[in-house]
Write a protein that holds these residues in place. Structure first.
Motif, PDB file in Angstrom:
ATOM      1  N   MET A 166      18.854  45.991  59.898  1.00  0.00           N
ATOM      2  CA  MET A 166      20.180  45.142  60.433  1.00  0.00           C
ATOM      3  C   MET A 166      20.457  44.218  59.200  1.00  0.00           C
ATOM      4  O   MET A 166      19.461  43.543  58.600  1.00  0.00           O
ATOM      5  CB  MET A 166      19.794  44.220  61.622  1.00  0.00           C
ATOM      6  N   THR A 167      21.564  44.164  58.883  1.00  0.00           N
ATOM      7  CA  THR A 167      22.176  42.931  57.952  1.00  0.00           C
ATOM      8  C   THR A 167      21.988  41.745  58.684  1.00  0.00           C
ATOM      9  O   THR A 167      21.850  41.642  60.089  1.00  0.00           O
ATOM     10  CB  THR A 167      23.517  43.262  57.625  1.00  0.00           C
ATOM     11  N   LEU A 168      21.927  40.547  58.037  1.00  0.00           N
ATOM     12  CA  LEU A 168      21.743  39.310  58.479  1.00  0.00           C
ATOM     13  C   LEU A 168      23.087  39.105  59.432  1.00  0.00           C
ATOM     14  O   LEU A 168      22.680  38.566  60.729  1.00  0.00           O
ATOM     15  CB  LEU A 168      21.951  38.111  57.525  1.00  0.00           C
ATOM     16  N   VAL A 169      24.236  39.447  59.081  1.00  0.00           N
ATOM     17  CA  VAL A 169      25.346  39.307  59.865  1.00  0.00           C
ATOM     18  C   VAL A 169      25.283  39.994  61.127  1.00  0.00           C
ATOM     19  O   VAL A 169      25.716  39.569  62.177  1.00  0.00           O
ATOM     20  CB  VAL A 169      26.848  39.608  59.048  1.00  0.00           C
ATOM     21  N   GLU A 170      24.862  41.185  61.301  1.00  0.00           N
ATOM     22  CA  GLU A 170      24.552  41.860  62.345  1.00  0.00           C
ATOM     23  C   GLU A 170      23.447  41.308  63.341  1.00  0.00           C
ATOM     24  O   GLU A 170      23.585  41.349  64.524  1.00  0.00           O
ATOM     25  CB  GLU A 170      24.234  43.337  62.268  1.00  0.00           C
ATOM     26  N   THR A 171      22.341  40.835  62.693  1.00  0.00           N
ATOM     27  CA  THR A 171      21.259  40.127  63.428  1.00  0.00           C
ATOM     28  C   THR A 171      21.942  38.892  64.056  1.00  0.00           C
ATOM     29  O   THR A 171      21.504  38.215  65.165  1.00  0.00           O
ATOM     30  CB  THR A 171      20.176  39.782  62.367  1.00  0.00           C
ATOM     31  N   LEU A 172      22.876  38.161  63.355  1.00  0.00           N
ATOM     32  CA  LEU A 172      23.690  36.946  63.907  1.00  0.00           C
ATOM     33  C   LEU A 172      24.087  37.074  65.531  1.00  0.00           C
ATOM     34  O   LEU A 172      23.913  36.320  66.160  1.00  0.00           O
ATOM     35  CB  LEU A 172      24.624  36.422  63.288  1.00  0.00           C
ATOM     36  N   GLY A 173      24.574  38.368  65.649  1.00  0.00           N
ATOM     37  CA  GLY A 173      24.974  38.928  67.022  1.00  0.00           C
ATOM     38  C   GLY A 173      23.878  39.078  68.147  1.00  0.00           C
ATOM     39  O   GLY A 173      24.111  38.772  69.017  1.00  0.00           O
ATOM     40  N   VAL A 174      22.648  38.994  67.609  1.00  0.00           N
ATOM     41  CA  VAL A 174      21.486  38.963  68.599  1.00  0.00           C
ATOM     42  C   VAL A 174      20.753  37.784  68.660  1.00  0.00           C
ATOM     43  O   VAL A 174      19.939  37.423  69.664  1.00  0.00           O
ATOM     44  CB  VAL A 174      20.685  39.999  68.576  1.00  0.00           C
ATOM     45  N   VAL A 175      21.287  36.707  67.967  1.00  0.00           N
ATOM     46  CA  VAL A 175      20.608  35.414  68.107  1.00  0.00           C
ATOM     47  C   VAL A 175      21.373  34.584  69.297  1.00  0.00           C
ATOM     48  O   VAL A 175      22.685  34.561  69.194  1.00  0.00           O
ATOM     49  CB  VAL A 175      20.707  34.469  66.911  1.00  0.00           C
ATOM     50  N   VAL A 176      20.588  34.134  70.218  1.00  0.00           N
ATOM     51  CA  VAL A 176      21.365  33.089  71.102  1.00  0.00           C
ATOM     52  C   VAL A 176      21.392  31.751  70.665  1.00  0.00           C
ATOM     53  O   VAL A 176      20.374  31.079  70.267  1.00  0.00           O
ATOM     54  CB  VAL A 176      20.449  32.952  72.441  1.00  0.00           C
ATOM     55  N   PRO A 177      22.875  31.196  70.499  1.00  0.00           N
ATOM     56  CA  PRO A 177      22.795  29.671  69.642  1.00  0.00           C
ATOM     57  C   PRO A 177      22.181  28.905  70.437  1.00  0.00           C
ATOM     58  O   PRO A 177      22.171  28.851  71.670  1.00  0.00           O
ATOM     59  CB  PRO A 177      24.197  29.701  69.490  1.00  0.00           C
ATOM     60  N   THR A 178      21.838  27.797  69.696  1.00  0.00           N
ATOM     61  CA  THR A 178      21.112  26.414  70.398  1.00  0.00           C
ATOM     62  C   THR A 178      22.386  25.702  71.030  1.00  0.00           C
ATOM     63  O   THR A 178      23.391  25.543  70.197  1.00  0.00           O
ATOM     64  CB  THR A 178      20.518  25.725  69.173  1.00  0.00           C
ATOM     65  N   PRO A 179      22.116  25.477  71.980  1.00  0.00           N
ATOM     66  CA  PRO A 179      23.301  24.590  72.927  1.00  0.00           C
ATOM     67  C   PRO A 179      23.515  23.407  71.871  1.00  0.00           C
ATOM     68  O   PRO A 179      22.717  22.581  71.433  1.00  0.00           O
ATOM     69  CB  PRO A 179      22.832  24.107  74.190  1.00  0.00           C
ATOM     70  N   PRO A 180      24.944  22.873  71.782  1.00  0.00           N
ATOM     71  CA  PRO A 180      25.481  21.730  70.771  1.00  0.00           C
ATOM     72  C   PRO A 180      24.608  20.675  71.044  1.00  0.00           C
ATOM     73  O   PRO A 180      24.099  19.872  70.176  1.00  0.00           O
ATOM     74  CB  PRO A 180      26.679  21.506  71.472  1.00  0.00           C
ATOM     75  N   GLU A 181      23.925  20.486  72.268  1.00  0.00           N
ATOM     76  CA  GLU A 181      23.457  18.911  72.662  1.00  0.00           C
ATOM     77  C   GLU A 181      21.995  18.978  72.135  1.00  0.00           C
ATOM     78  O   GLU A 181      21.381  18.070  72.209  1.00  0.00           O
ATOM     79  CB  GLU A 181      23.619  18.569  74.188  1.00  0.00           C
ATOM     80  N   HIS A 182      21.534  20.212  71.624  1.00  0.00           N
ATOM     81  CA  HIS A 182      20.242  20.022  71.068  1.00  0.00           C
ATOM     82  C   HIS A 182      20.030  20.515  69.874  1.00  0.00           C
ATOM     83  O   HIS A 182      18.802  20.780  69.123  1.00  0.00           O
ATOM     84  CB  HIS A 182      19.501  21.328  71.834  1.00  0.00           C
ATOM     85  N   ARG A 183      21.200  20.580  69.154  1.00  0.00           N
ATOM     86  CA  ARG A 183      21.085  21.011  67.653  1.00  0.00           C
ATOM     87  C   ARG A 183      20.347  19.941  66.760  1.00  0.00           C
ATOM     88  O   ARG A 183      20.451  18.630  66.923  1.00  0.00           O
ATOM     89  CB  ARG A 183      22.533  21.015  67.074  1.00  0.00           C
ATOM     90  N   THR A 184      19.740  20.611  65.934  1.00  0.00           N
ATOM     91  CA  THR A 184      19.052  19.754  64.695  1.00  0.00           C
ATOM     92  C   THR A 184      19.482  20.133  63.355  1.00  0.00           C
ATOM     93  O   THR A 184      19.547  21.452  63.333  1.00  0.00           O
ATOM     94  CB  THR A 184      17.417  19.566  64.842  1.00  0.00           C
ATOM     95  N   TRP A 185      19.525  19.428  62.574  1.00  0.00           N
ATOM     96  CA  TRP A 185      20.235  19.956  61.185  1.00  0.00           C
ATOM     97  C   TRP A 185      19.346  19.939  60.132  1.00  0.00           C
ATOM     98  O   TRP A 185      18.511  19.347  60.001  1.00  0.00           O
ATOM     99  CB  TRP A 185      21.162  18.900  61.033  1.00  0.00           C
TER     100      TRP A 185
END
Ligand SMILES: [Zn+2]
Length: 308
Positions: A1-20
């Motif tokens: 998988m390319t990184l862009v394809e992998t992005l499709g299977v990552v469940v994003p961190t909810p906005p209120e829990h983001r750390t940068w």
């Protein structure tokens, strides 16, 4: 998988829990080019100014299959640790342990008030307190046990969890939120344990979540597993996050081991106490974790990591 394809299977961190994290750290974690990072942002990777979301980047690296990313290389290293000592996961092992904590006020810290980490199996032998830093040294013995789960209800609950959920690095603020884990179907050791804990308690099976640390090569990582009373009366361990990681990075033998057996590379933490540092300068939400390093004390016959 390319990184862009992998992005499709990552469940994003909810906005209120983001750390940068800054871009340089995102590039180093993924071991990708600036151009690839731009493609990821175009495909939906969250960017805020020049910063990226830490857990999204780590999960992207973990799942990328590139073999280069930092999370993958850490898992490969962990696989080597599991093969160390001749892949003996149960014999009694003695370790030297060093724990430390650093004050957010660093050398301006006015206090010498520190509390040694609450690890019930560790014998602390030395305490060294300097301005802004405390360090403890001691010894700990850890042993494991081979066991097979007898209760078919536990096997069903276990299989269901492993089929329906995936491992994701998860913010510490999010892991205890079971409703979120049930919705997102991903989680870290604590998040996955909490779902399985609920399932087993619903079946009337006495089960507890045990917090602690796992020895993944020098530095200890925070970890959690379940201990339950099996139908044969024995106390056994379930380690769902390591089982899911075993499917990707370790061996089928280790995945099976996670279903009932306990390993000699974990240290328990006192479940009645916080994992965070107790110190007067650490207040409010500015929680700080103790850090630990473990060194095996080897006898002449034992083979080490480098020898395996
Ligand atoms: Zn302080």
């Amino acid at each position: 998988m390319t990184l862009v394809e992998t992005l499709g299977v990552v469940v994003p961190t909810p906005p209120e829990h983001r750390t940068w994290i800054p871009e340089v750290e995102a590039l180093d974690t993924l071991r990708c080019t600036g151009e690839e990072l731009e493609q990821l942002v175009a495909a939906g990777l969250v960017r805020d100014g020049g910063r990226y979301e830490n857990y999204d980047v780590w999960n992207l690296g973990l799942l990328s299959g590139s073999g280069r990313s930092r999370p993958e290389r850490e898992m490969v290293f962990f696989a080597r640790v599991l093969k160390s000592f001749g892949a003996d996961w149960v014999s009694r092992r003695r370790y030297e342990i060093t724990g430390w904590a650093e004050c957010p006020r660093a050398e301006d810290c006015p206090s010498r008030d520190w509390v040694a980490p609450a690890l019930p199996d560790v014998v602390w032998e030395q305490e060294q307190i300097q301005p802004g830093r405390a360090e403890w040294r001691g010894q700990v013995v850890s042993s494991g046990m081979h066991a097979t789960v007898r209760d078919p209800r536990v096997r069903d609950a276990w299989n269901h969890l492993l089929e329906q959920y995936r491992f994701h690095f998860t913010p510490a603020s999010l892991s205890p939120d079971m409703a979120s884990t049930l919705r997102r179907r991903v989680g870290d050791c604590e998040a996955l344990c909490r779902v399985l804990l609920r399932d087993l308690l619903d079946l009337g099976i006495p089960t507890e979540l045990e917090p602690g640390y796992i020895f993944g090569g020098a530095r200890l990582r925070r970890h959690a597993w379940l201990r339950f009373a099996d139908s044969d009366g024995q106390s056994k361990v379930l380690d769902p996050s390591m089982a899911l990681l075993a499917e990707m990075f370790f061996t089928p033998e280790y995945k099976e081991f996670c279903f009932g057996s306990s390993i000699n590379r974990v240290i328990r933490r006192d479940s009645g106490k916080e994992a965070f540092v107790t110190h007067p300068c650490v207040t409010g939400d500015n929680k700080i974790y103790y850090e630990f390093i473990l060194r095996p004390i080897r006898s002449a016959q034992e083979s080490g990591i480098t020898a395996s």
